[in-house]
Motif scaffolding. Sequence first.
Motif, mmCIF file in Angstrom:
data_model
loop_
_atom_site.group_PDB
_atom_site.id
_atom_site.type_symbol
_atom_site.label_atom_id
_atom_site.label_comp_id
_atom_site.label_asym_id
_atom_site.label_seq_id
_atom_site.Cartn_x
_atom_site.Cartn_y
_atom_site.Cartn_z
ATOM 1 N N THR A 1 -2.422 8.697 2.437
ATOM 2 C CA THR A 1 -1.874 9.879 1.791
ATOM 3 C C THR A 1 -3.042 10.827 1.506
ATOM 4 O OG1 THR A 1 -2.103 8.852 -0.377
ATOM 5 C CG2 THR A 1 0.044 8.615 0.722
ATOM 6 N N THR A 2 -2.752 11.969 0.917
ATOM 7 C CA THR A 2 -3.782 12.973 0.660
ATOM 8 C C THR A 2 -4.995 12.382 -0.061
ATOM 9 O OG1 THR A 2 -2.098 14.675 0.564
ATOM 10 C CG2 THR A 2 -4.228 15.213 -0.413
ATOM 11 N N ASN A 3 -4.766 11.606 -1.101
ATOM 12 C CA ASN A 3 -5.869 10.995 -1.866
ATOM 13 C C ASN A 3 -6.038 9.514 -1.562
ATOM 14 O OD1 ASN A 3 -6.410 13.428 -3.273
ATOM 15 N ND2 ASN A 3 -4.667 13.007 -4.606
ATOM 16 N N GLY A 4 -5.299 9.002 -0.609
ATOM 17 C CA GLY A 4 -5.297 7.569 -0.335
ATOM 18 C C GLY A 4 -6.631 6.995 0.086
ATOM 19 N N ALA A 5 -7.356 7.694 0.946
ATOM 20 C CA ALA A 5 -8.646 7.168 1.412
ATOM 21 C C ALA A 5 -9.624 7.055 0.243
ATOM 22 C CB ALA A 5 -9.223 8.044 2.519
ATOM 23 N N GLU A 6 -9.635 8.054 -0.623
ATOM 24 C CA GLU A 6 -10.532 8.008 -1.788
ATOM 25 C C GLU A 6 -10.114 6.894 -2.739
ATOM 26 O OE1 GLU A 6 -13.704 8.576 -4.173
ATOM 27 O OE2 GLU A 6 -13.372 9.322 -2.153
ATOM 28 N N GLN A 7 -8.813 6.728 -2.956
ATOM 29 C CA GLN A 7 -8.322 5.637 -3.796
ATOM 30 C C GLN A 7 -8.736 4.290 -3.201
ATOM 31 O OE1 GLN A 7 -4.153 6.891 -3.688
ATOM 32 N NE2 GLN A 7 -4.183 6.828 -5.930
ATOM 33 N N ALA A 8 -8.663 4.169 -1.892
ATOM 34 C CA ALA A 8 -9.050 2.923 -1.227
ATOM 35 C C ALA A 8 -10.535 2.641 -1.437
ATOM 36 C CB ALA A 8 -8.732 2.996 0.261
ATOM 37 N N ARG A 9 -11.373 3.654 -1.270
ATOM 38 C CA ARG A 9 -12.817 3.470 -1.471
ATOM 39 C C ARG A 9 -13.130 3.024 -2.895
ATOM 40 N NH1 ARG A 9 -12.681 8.357 1.506
ATOM 41 N NH2 ARG A 9 -13.438 8.038 3.625
ATOM 42 N N VAL A 10 -12.510 3.679 -3.859
ATOM 43 C CA VAL A 10 -12.735 3.339 -5.267
ATOM 44 C C VAL A 10 -12.270 1.914 -5.553
ATOM 45 C CG1 VAL A 10 -12.006 3.878 -7.633
ATOM 46 C CG2 VAL A 10 -12.714 5.716 -6.092
ATOM 47 N N SER A 11 -11.101 1.558 -5.044
ATOM 48 C CA SER A 11 -10.556 0.224 -5.285
ATOM 49 C C SER A 11 -11.420 -0.868 -4.662
ATOM 50 C CB SER A 11 -9.133 0.133 -4.760
ATOM 51 O OG SER A 11 -8.316 1.004 -5.501
ATOM 52 N N LEU B 1 0.836 -1.199 0.000
ATOM 53 C CA LEU B 1 0.000 0.000 0.000
ATOM 54 C C LEU B 1 0.875 1.255 0.000
ATOM 55 C CD1 LEU B 1 -2.791 -1.073 2.522
ATOM 56 C CD2 LEU B 1 -3.027 -0.764 0.044
ATOM 57 N N GLU B 2 1.989 1.187 0.689
ATOM 58 C CA GLU B 2 2.889 2.339 0.718
ATOM 59 C C GLU B 2 3.561 2.536 -0.645
ATOM 60 O OE1 GLU B 2 6.022 4.473 3.703
ATOM 61 O OE2 GLU B 2 5.773 2.300 3.895
ATOM 62 N N ARG B 3 4.016 1.443 -1.258
ATOM 63 C CA ARG B 3 4.636 1.552 -2.585
ATOM 64 C C ARG B 3 3.655 2.088 -3.625
ATOM 65 N NH1 ARG B 3 6.861 -3.392 -1.131
ATOM 66 N NH2 ARG B 3 5.373 -4.518 -2.434
ATOM 67 N N SER B 4 2.374 1.765 -3.453
ATOM 68 C CA SER B 4 1.367 2.212 -4.419
ATOM 69 C C SER B 4 0.916 3.654 -4.169
ATOM 70 C CB SER B 4 0.157 1.283 -4.391
ATOM 71 O OG SER B 4 -0.564 1.455 -3.193
ATOM 72 N N GLY B 5 1.360 4.245 -3.064
ATOM 73 C CA GLY B 5 1.014 5.637 -2.785
ATOM 74 C C GLY B 5 -0.312 5.828 -2.062
ATOM 75 N N ILE B 6 -0.896 4.755 -1.563
ATOM 76 C CA ILE B 6 -2.163 4.830 -0.837
ATOM 77 C C ILE B 6 -1.920 5.276 0.603
ATOM 78 C CG2 ILE B 6 -4.185 3.528 -0.032
ATOM 79 C CD1 ILE B 6 -4.052 3.787 -3.042
ATOM 80 N N VAL B 7 -0.875 4.715 1.216
ATOM 81 C CA VAL B 7 -0.542 5.072 2.591
ATOM 82 C C VAL B 7 0.900 5.542 2.651
ATOM 83 C CG1 VAL B 7 -2.169 3.394 3.578
ATOM 84 C CG2 VAL B 7 0.225 2.780 3.329
ATOM 85 N N SER C 1 11.039 -0.019 26.924
ATOM 86 C CA SER C 1 11.445 -1.413 26.757
ATOM 87 C C SER C 1 10.884 -2.040 25.480
ATOM 88 C CB SER C 1 11.007 -2.240 27.964
ATOM 89 O OG SER C 1 9.598 -2.235 28.070
ATOM 90 N N ARG C 2 9.857 -1.435 24.892
ATOM 91 C CA ARG C 2 9.316 -1.994 23.654
ATOM 92 C C ARG C 2 9.960 -1.298 22.463
ATOM 93 N NH1 ARG C 2 6.299 1.791 21.317
ATOM 94 N NH2 ARG C 2 4.823 3.043 22.471
ATOM 95 N N PRO C 3 9.967 -1.947 21.293
ATOM 96 C CA PRO C 3 10.523 -1.296 20.097
ATOM 97 C C PRO C 3 9.679 -0.091 19.670
ATOM 98 C CG PRO C 3 10.185 -3.657 19.743
ATOM 99 C CD PRO C 3 9.545 -3.311 21.041
ATOM 100 N N ARG C 4 10.317 0.860 19.000
ATOM 101 C CA ARG C 4 9.558 1.990 18.448
ATOM 102 C C ARG C 4 8.555 1.474 17.438
ATOM 103 N NH1 ARG C 4 13.435 6.144 15.958
ATOM 104 N NH2 ARG C 4 11.520 7.094 15.244
ATOM 105 N N ARG C 5 7.435 2.148 17.352
ATOM 106 C CA ARG C 5 6.365 1.736 16.444
ATOM 107 C C ARG C 5 6.431 2.487 15.120
ATOM 108 N NH1 ARG C 5 1.171 1.342 20.546
ATOM 109 N NH2 ARG C 5 1.936 -0.503 21.622
ATOM 110 N N ARG C 6 6.001 1.802 14.090
ATOM 111 C CA ARG C 6 5.866 2.419 12.777
ATOM 112 C C ARG C 6 4.370 2.609 12.548
ATOM 113 N NH1 ARG C 6 9.662 2.606 8.683
ATOM 114 N NH2 ARG C 6 8.771 3.211 6.682
ATOM 115 N N TYR C 7 3.965 3.817 12.201
ATOM 116 C CA TYR C 7 2.561 4.141 11.996
ATOM 117 C C TYR C 7 2.277 4.357 10.514
ATOM 118 C CZ TYR C 7 1.995 4.723 17.006
ATOM 119 O OH TYR C 7 1.932 4.500 18.362
ATOM 120 N N TYR C 8 1.044 4.095 10.139
ATOM 121 C CA TYR C 8 0.602 4.228 8.754
ATOM 122 C C TYR C 8 -0.614 5.134 8.715
ATOM 123 C CZ TYR C 8 3.632 0.253 8.146
ATOM 124 O OH TYR C 8 4.738 -0.562 8.139
ATOM 125 N N LYS C 9 -0.674 5.963 7.664
ATOM 126 C CA LYS C 9 -1.846 6.805 7.464
ATOM 127 C C LYS C 9 -2.063 6.948 5.970
ATOM 128 C CE LYS C 9 0.369 11.308 7.326
ATOM 129 N NZ LYS C 9 0.176 12.692 7.652
#
Length: 114
Positions: free
Chosen positions: A80-90, A48-54, A70-78
């Motif tokens: 992109t500007t048009n990602g939510a709309e791209q997700a809905r369409v897909s 999803l990140e490579r495709s530009g969605i997140v 004591s826990r590892p740092r977290r990686r967060y995902y959100k």
Amino acid sequence: MSGLRMTPQTEAVLKEMLLKPTQHHYGLTLGKAAELPSGTIHPILARLERSGIVESFWEDPEEHAAASPSRPRRRYYKFTTNGAEQARVSIAEAYARRARRAGVKLTPSPSTGQ
């Protein structure tokens, strides 16, 4: 989403993210909510990140230290500007493809005509 495989697992991740489209999502939390193991969720998020969605970012080191050093740092995902709309369409396109394969005729919504 040109070139992105819309598997049921990818669809589940996108649907989960769309429940709170402006929120930052932690991979393991997304995986649990979508009922997917970490070995499945992280490759999906990478696609999803490579495709530009997140897009992703690492947890701020100061927030991490305050939360639990004591826990590892977290990686967060959100999205992109048009990602939510791209997700809905897909997701809609994937649904339509499945319906066509099953021989189901999709009819427009009476309220929207779509």
